[in-house]
Write a protein that holds these residues in place. Structure first.
Motif: not given
Length: 365
Positions: A8-9, A12, A16
């Motif tokens: 998930s990180e 993301r 970004s």
């Protein structure tokens, strides 16, 4: 749960809005927690040629290994494999699988990885819209476990998100307000060792658009990857005696100002007892050279690309219908899809976004 948090990180990060090299660097940093590795190399690529435009690496040796990669291995081994993986939509390739457990069968292993004490490699390509936007190699030392099927699956899940991130990075850059329009081309003259013997002020300025120049940037090892790539492509073309256009290869890279830059390489004839020199010309890319990249970066289908091109030529819905032998209703449906993907609401906005905004961003603030 830890694996899902890491994914998930990373996902993301891909959304970004970072530029390509920064995105790769931060992904590599966080990826270490999910898929441990001892060495790595990652790069962005010119989607037209597959040649490296920016690169970063860790624990991959020094100048000798870099020269081996840029001057030989990339052209003899890496480039074709990367293109094939992108073409076949095969995001991940393990060295152990491609060599049936016998890494010594790989030229890359014999000449680069093995001598460095490295043994296992997981190669990931980042392809979107049918084009190669970058790649990453995670490598482990001899005596450590190979990459597992689960780790390969993790990289496979991540690849499309990072591909879209790199593709989008090609569109997000914008020049600062007041950035001057394109000026004169820059010219570098390189001797037989690849060192810069002469250069114009414009060349240094344009090189600084690509990246921060090292103090030794006039030496072969200090030149930005895009310059070394185009010079090595020229050398390969001359040795192989390629097609009619093989004598003047080019690579396109996005500058930090937001403009696309095109680098050409050619070889001068010997004169007055002096050997020929390699000449690299750097200039702001012409609209027709990179407009297709802007179209490709939005993930349009082939039919949508075709219609967008006809809209740019000023054709009406009826004219497009007659040109493509499809109904006007079908044209409008495709056009709605194009508007949605590009994020515009009119034909005028579409042409501006696809064919001008990303090419000469300073014109639009």
């Amino acid at each position: 749960m830890a694996e899902e948090r890491a994914f998930s990180e990373l996902k993301r990060l891909c959304c970004s809005g970072l530029d390509g090299p920064e995105l790769l660097g931060r992904v590599v940093e966080r990826l270490q927690l999910a898929v441990p590795f001892d060495a790595y190399c990652a790069s962005t690529a010119d989607p037209a040629s597959g040649l490296v435009t920016r690169s970063l690496a860790g624990e991959m040796g020094g100048a000798e290994e870099a020269a081996l990669f840029f001057e030989r291995l990339y052209f003899e081994y890496d480039l074709e494999q990367l293109r094939a993986m992108a073409r076949e939509r095969r995001a991940v390739a393990l060295l152990s699988e491609s060599t049936d457990g016998r890494p010594e069968r790989s030229q890359r292993y014999r000449e680069l990885l093995g001598p460095l004490g490295l043994a296992h490699e997981a190669r990931t390509v980042f392809a979107a819209g049918g084009y190669l936007w970058g790649s990453m190699d995670l490598i482990r030392a001899r005596g450590t476990p190979d990459f597992s099927a689960r780790e390969a699956a993790f990289l496979r899940r991540l690849a499309p998100h990072l591909a879209v991130g790199l593709r989008s990075a090609a569109l997000r850059a914008r020049a600062p307000a007041g950035q001057p329009a394109a000026g004169v081309p820059g010219v570098l003259a390189l001797d037989g060792r690849g060192s810069v013997v002469r250069h114009t002020p414009a060349a240094e300025r344009l090189l600084r658009e690509l990246e921060d120049l090292r103090p030794d940037w006039r030496g072969w090892e200090g030149l930005p990857p895009a310059v070394r790539m185009v010079v090595c492509a020229l050398r390969r073309a001359l040795v192989s005696g390629g097609g009619d256009d093989a004598g003047c290869p080019c690579v396109r890279a996005r500058g930090r100002s937001g403009r696309w830059l095109t680098l050409y390489a050619s070889l001068t004839e010997p004169a007055g007892g002096h050997p020929g020199e390699t000449v690299v010309v750097i200039e702001t890319s012409k609209p027709e050279e990179v407009a297709w990249m802007s179209v490709a970066a939005y993930g349009l289908t082939p039919r949508e690309e075709e219609i967008a091109g006809l809209v740019a030529r000023g054709l009406s819905t009826r004219q497009i219908s007659r040109t493509l032998f499809i109904s006007e209703h079908t044209v409008q449906n495709h056009l709605r899809g194009v508007f949605e993907k590009v994020g515009v609401h009119s034909r005028r906005e579409l042409v501006k976004r696809l064919f001008f905004e990303g090419l000469y961003p300073s014109l639009f603030g």
